[in-house]
Design a protein around this motif. Structure first.
Motif, short mmCIF file in Angstrom:
data_model
loop_
_atom_site.label_atom_id
_atom_site.label_comp_id
_atom_site.label_asym_id
_atom_site.label_seq_id
_atom_site.Cartn_x
_atom_site.Cartn_y
_atom_site.Cartn_z
N GLU A 145 1.70 4.13 -12.41
CA GLU A 145 2.33 5.43 -12.19
C GLU A 145 3.82 5.27 -11.91
OE1 GLU A 145 2.31 8.84 -8.71
OE2 GLU A 145 0.46 7.72 -9.08
N ASP A 190 -2.75 -1.83 -7.08
CA ASP A 190 -3.38 -1.63 -8.39
C ASP A 190 -3.62 -0.16 -8.70
OD1 ASP A 190 -3.74 -4.34 -9.40
OD2 ASP A 190 -5.08 -4.61 -7.69
N GLY A 191 -3.64 0.67 -7.65
CA GLY A 191 -3.89 2.09 -7.87
C GLY A 191 -2.67 2.89 -8.26
N PHE A 192 -1.46 2.33 -8.10
CA PHE A 192 -0.28 3.14 -8.42
C PHE A 192 0.84 2.40 -9.17
CE2 PHE A 192 0.25 1.44 -4.10
CZ PHE A 192 1.52 0.90 -4.14
N GLU A 250 -3.61 3.68 -1.01
CA GLU A 250 -4.04 2.95 -2.20
C GLU A 250 -3.39 1.57 -2.18
OE1 GLU A 250 -4.38 5.70 -6.00
OE2 GLU A 250 -2.43 5.95 -5.04
N ASP A 251 -4.14 0.58 -2.69
CA ASP A 251 -3.47 -0.70 -2.87
C ASP A 251 -2.68 -0.64 -4.17
OD1 ASP A 251 -5.08 -1.36 -5.07
OD2 ASP A 251 -6.49 -2.48 -3.85
N TYR A 299 0.84 -1.20 0.00
CA TYR A 299 0.00 0.00 0.00
C TYR A 299 0.88 1.25 0.00
CZ TYR A 299 -3.63 -3.31 1.25
OH TYR A 299 -4.51 -4.38 1.24
N THR A 339 -7.56 0.51 2.85
CA THR A 339 -7.55 1.75 2.07
C THR A 339 -8.39 2.85 2.72
OG1 THR A 339 -9.36 0.93 0.69
CG2 THR A 339 -7.12 0.56 -0.11
#
Length: 229
Positions: free
Chosen positions: A227, A222-224, A219-220, A157, A206
């Motif tokens: 990026e 998958d969210g970054f 964010e886990d 995270y 989260t």
């Protein structure tokens, strides 16, 4: 009458020669037709049934579509987490004080990651049998690790934001404790200053948390992950 004998003989010879000539003329086309028919009836040459050579795309290295790993670093007490999405990979090492983020790739079960902001930091591992096994190098030191596959809420995270005008970066690793519950470690920095970091809610990792008076949203992976690439 004796004079007619040679004449008759010659006439008979001529007739016989004519008959042979006609027979030869008839026989020749027939022989040609027979030969042509034999050639036409002959089976076609055997086709090459060997499989074609694989194209470069068919021999391309296989890449893992999705996988998450988390475990302890031997001889250090730190945790390491690794996540892979379609061959792209990121990792995070943290012992509560020292941290390092990594990015790189996976191919054919081989993982190679380099430090994002830590020169010389590196992760190398082999993937298989439901685990990642290799070594991590941070700050001139190197440790072995074995990280089994994990499922949420275990995993990696991250949270970002602004604290007192400085950019906040915070990271957490959560892994399931064999004795029940979850064990987690993390670190937070505002610029170069290290801050106290709160624990994530293991049931809702989260959910918003407060870091040095500022509310941030973890964010886990998958969210970054995109990026960071």
């Amino acid at each position: 009458m004796s004079r007619l004998g040679p004449v008759i003989t010659l006439a008979a010879g001529a007739v016989l020669a004519l008959g042979l000539g006609v027979a030869s003329t008839i026989a020749t086309p027939a022989a040609e037709e027979t030969a042509a028919g034999t050639a036409a009836e002959a089976p076609p040459a055997e086709e090459n049934t060997a499989a074609p050579s694989p194209s470069p795309s068919q021999t391309a290295a296989k890449k893992i579509a999705k996988a998450d790993y988390g475990g302890r670093v031997k001889g250090n007490g730190a945790l390491i987490a690794i996540s892979i999405r379609n061959g792209k990979a990121i990792g995070y090492f943290c012992d509560g004080k020292t941290e390092a983020w990594f990015k790189g790739s996976e191919s054919d079960g081989e993982l190679q990651l380099k430090g994002v902001a830590n020169a010389g930091s590196k992760v190398t591992a082999e993937l298989g049998g439901g685990r990642a096994e290799g070594w991590v190098a941070v700050g001139g030191k190197k440790w072995d690790f074995t990280a089994p596959t994990v499922v949420k809420p275990s995993g990696l995270y991250r949270a970002t934001g602004i604290v007192r005008g400085a950019r906040l970066r915070a990271g957490w690793i959560m892994i399931k404790n064999p004795n029940g519950g979850y064990y987690q470690v993390g670190a937070a920095f505002a610029g170069e200053e290290q801050l106290d970091i709160p624990q994530l809610d293991s049931e809702q990792p989260t959910a918003p948390v407060t870091v040095d008076g500022t509310t941030v949203n973890p964010e886990d992976v998958d969210g970054f992950i995109e990026e960071m690439q």
